[in-house]
Design an enzyme around this catalytic site. Structure first.
Site, mmCIF file in Angstrom:
data_model
loop_
_atom_site.group_PDB
_atom_site.id
_atom_site.type_symbol
_atom_site.label_atom_id
_atom_site.label_comp_id
_atom_site.label_asym_id
_atom_site.label_seq_id
_atom_site.Cartn_x
_atom_site.Cartn_y
_atom_site.Cartn_z
ATOM 1 N N HIS A 91 -2.376 6.486 4.913
ATOM 2 C CA HIS A 91 -1.244 5.545 5.059
ATOM 3 C C HIS A 91 0.067 6.031 4.465
ATOM 4 C CE1 HIS A 91 -0.105 0.992 5.535
ATOM 5 N NE2 HIS A 91 0.293 1.759 6.537
ATOM 6 N N CYS B 147 0.776 -1.233 0.000
ATOM 7 C CA CYS B 147 0.000 0.000 0.000
ATOM 8 C C CYS B 147 0.812 1.289 0.000
ATOM 9 C CB CYS B 147 -0.880 -0.054 1.234
ATOM 10 S SG CYS B 147 -1.656 1.475 1.640
ATOM 11 N N LYS C 159 -8.510 6.257 2.891
ATOM 12 C CA LYS C 159 -7.262 5.771 3.485
ATOM 13 C C LYS C 159 -6.066 6.635 3.074
ATOM 14 C CE LYS C 159 -4.292 1.658 3.585
ATOM 15 N NZ LYS C 159 -4.173 0.221 3.278
ATOM 16 N N HIS D 9 -9.378 -4.676 2.178
ATOM 17 C CA HIS D 9 -8.318 -4.856 3.176
ATOM 18 C C HIS D 9 -8.923 -5.380 4.485
ATOM 19 C CE1 HIS D 9 -4.988 -3.759 5.873
ATOM 20 N NE2 HIS D 9 -4.237 -3.605 4.786
HETATM 21 C C1 NG6 Z 1 1.065 -6.126 7.284
HETATM 22 C C2 NG6 Z 1 -0.117 -6.672 8.078
HETATM 23 C C3 NG6 Z 1 -1.273 -6.839 7.130
HETATM 24 C C4 NG6 Z 1 -1.580 -5.528 6.442
HETATM 25 C C5 NG6 Z 1 -0.328 -5.006 5.765
HETATM 26 C C6 NG6 Z 1 -0.519 -3.657 5.158
HETATM 27 C C7 NG6 Z 1 0.624 -8.116 9.936
HETATM 28 C C8 NG6 Z 1 1.041 -9.462 10.371
HETATM 29 N N1 NG6 Z 1 0.257 -7.967 8.666
HETATM 30 O O1 NG6 Z 1 2.148 -5.911 8.120
HETATM 31 O O2 NG6 Z 1 -2.400 -7.312 7.795
HETATM 32 O O3 NG6 Z 1 -2.043 -4.600 7.365
HETATM 33 O O4 NG6 Z 1 0.714 -4.905 6.698
HETATM 34 O O5 NG6 Z 1 -1.352 -3.729 4.079
HETATM 35 O O6 NG6 Z 1 0.631 -7.200 10.736
HETATM 36 S S1 NG6 Z 1 -1.325 -2.562 3.031
HETATM 37 O O7 NG6 Z 1 -2.317 -2.898 2.037
HETATM 38 O O8 NG6 Z 1 -1.677 -1.362 3.769
HETATM 39 O O9 NG6 Z 1 0.010 -2.523 2.480
HETATM 40 CA CA CA Z 2 -3.284 -2.363 0.081
#
Ligand code: NG6
Ligand code: CA
Length: 498
Positions: free
Chosen positions: A132, A77, A130, A273
């Site tokens: 982030h 992300c 979102k 997600h």
């Molecule tokens: C990882 C999380 C996963 C998700 C991802 C971010 C753990 C074990 N897993 O670290 O659940 O949150 O981060 O996802 O914590 S993203 O789409 O925002 O990149």
């Molecule tokens: Ca994502």
């Protein structure tokens, strides 16, 4: 010799005529990026899904250009969102990795961004959903104005969740202020250390309504174990099941409020997600459990949002870009039956890998451009990337462009016959690979070939990998040994870019 000279002159003239024809006249449509979180290439009807119904995503695809070789910049992300907004390859910024719930802003406030560029051309700019990309410059006091954040990198209006739905803080911020906060119950967040006396998913499983599988066992909010620790701020906590409706309503209000001037809206939905928390009216809607249900919910949101655009008469004057930040994952840390109830659905479609992966399903995502009456519906197999939106949209609106990683692909984004990129570096968890023409080269890396927690192949191997996607879309046959000259060609290009 003279003949040659004349010929090249002719080419020059033709070339410039061609370039002329390809230049997009400066216009100022509203621009909306509809961005899903972890939606896979195969999760959309228009991309071949048969087990799940996505009529509203499909309507965009059928009325616009559906890209079959459209990429996020990364398989996770934060890096993808970083590239989308800054036009810079995420691997150039070492901080562009999955961020903690409370992490500093990783976009430099002096850096070029898509909303900043659009502002110079008179656009009002907004983000709903979102974020982030980090907030603040160090430890954040969530009880004061939080910044720098979206407002400082180009958004006039920002209604966001700070990080992800599975991370604390579980609150919404409007223009830097946590919404609904009671000063008598301040909010505290710590990425690493619990606050005394606060229950956690690890120690208090009896308080959970959703069981964690890996990670997600720190603070408990609404019966869901999260990543990170928080305390207080109870009145500000979001209701997970209302999040989709909440963001939709904010996005609709943004459009209604700014309909009389050119605007840019980045509508960043949280689905699918984890934690997948469909509103009760969508529970059971997909027959696939919560993951399917929230995709149906997101599709409905997009339908409602499009209705709003129609209602305020903006459809013919609005360019919509629909995509996802990275590929699909089933079990991303909670027991939510995503694996058990999947049935015949293939979230990655014909692609190998998924979220976190260097294989195609990591970053190749649904990618649609839609502009009623302006974009002729079609399918494009050209190579395009979200990285290119900054430069391409700058060309569209007559904004300033600079030589960055972001390329002008406006002709490809607006015309199914327009030419895309020659090559692209994609990233997954700080590793990179090169896509060029029909080929993809993954350099050797140390590490696990399988991410066991999520059961996704990482694409990591200690050998060079070379695949011809034209004949082997599923990346089953490594041709590195068979085509050493091709391999060399891609390695050279890769080295040049990196
Ligand atoms: C990882 C999380 C996963 C998700 C991802 C971010 C753990 C074990 N897993 O670290 O659940 O949150 O981060 O996802 O914590 S993203 O789409 O925002 O990149
Ligand atoms: Ca994502």
């Amino acid at each position: 010799m003279p003949v040659r000279f004349h010929l090249s002159l002719l080419y020059l003239v033709l070339g410039s005529l061609f370039a002329e024809a390809q230049t997009v006249p400066s216009e100022k449509p509203n621009i909306i990026v509809i961005y899903l979180d972890d939606l896979g290439y195969g999760d959309v009807g228009a991309y071949g899904a048969t087990e799940i119904k996505t009529p509203n995503f499909d309507a965009l695809a059928q009325g616009g250009i559906r890209f079959t070789n459209g990429y996020a910049s990364s398989a996770t992300c934060t890096p993808s969102r970083y590239a989308l907004l800054t036009g810079e390859y995420p691997w150039r910024n070492q901080n562009a990795r999955i961020l903690k719930g409370s992490a500093p802003l990783i976009i430099d406030t002096t850096q070029a961004t898509l909303p900043k560029m659009l502002k110079t051309k008179g656009y009002h700019t907004g983000i709903v959903g979102k974020w982030h990309l980090g907030l603040g410059q160090g430890p954040v006091d969530w009880n004061q104005k939080v910044g720098p954040g979206p407002n400082e990198v180009g958004f006039d209006y920002a209604y966001i969740m700070a990080a992800t739905q599975d991370r604390v803080p579980t609150v919404y911020l409007e223009n830097g202020y946590v919404q609904g906060l009671d000063p008598g119950d301040p909010l505290y967040v710590d990425n690493f250390k619990n606050f005394e006396g606060q229950p956690t998913g690890k120690d208090n499983p009896e308080l959970l309504t959703m069981k964690w599988h890996h990670g997600h066992n720190q603070s408990i909010i609404n019966g869901i174990g999260r990543i990170g620790y928080s305390k207080g701020g109870k009145s500000a906590h979001w209701k997970d099941v209302d999040m989709a409706d909440h963001f939709l309503e904010k996005a609709q209000t943004y459009v209604r409020t700014h309909k009389d001037r050119p605007f840019f809206l980045y509508y960043a939905l949280q689905q699918p997600h984890v934690p997948r928390t469909p509103h009760p009216r969508f529970v059971g809607s997909s027959g696939m459990g919560p993951r399917g249900d929230v995709i149906v919910e997101a599709d409905w949101c997009v339908g409602q949002f499009m209705d709003t655009l129609k209602e305020v008469g903006l459809l013919e004057n609005t360019l919509i870009i629909f995509s996802s930040d990275n590929g699909p994952v089933l079990n991303d840390g909670y027991y939510d039956q995503a694996v058990e109830m999947l049935g015949a659905h293939a979230p990655a479609g014909p692609l190998r890998g998924g979220k976190y992966s260097l294989f195609e399903a990591g970053a190749r995502v649904p990618f649609i451009t839609y502009w009623k009456g302006k974009i002729q519906p079609g399918v494009s197999e050209e190579l395009v990337c979200q990285l290119d939106l900054l430069n391409s949209l700058a060309h569209l609106v007559g904004g300033e462009t600079s030589d960055t990683d972001s390329a002008n692909m406006s002709h490809a984004f607006l015309n199914a016959n327009g030419q895309g990129r020659a090559s692209l570096v994609v990233e997954a968890q700080k590793r990179t690979a090169l896509r060029q023409g029909d080929w993809v080269m993954i350099p050797p890396y140390d590490g696990w070939a399988l991410n066991k927690n999520v059961n996704i192949e990482t694409g990591v191997s200690t050998e060079f990998q070379l695949y011809n996607l034209k004949t082997d879309l599923g990346q089953q046959t490594n041709l590195a040994k068979e085509h050493p000259e091709k391999l060399q060609e891609l390695i050279s290009e890769f080295v040049k870019i990196r």
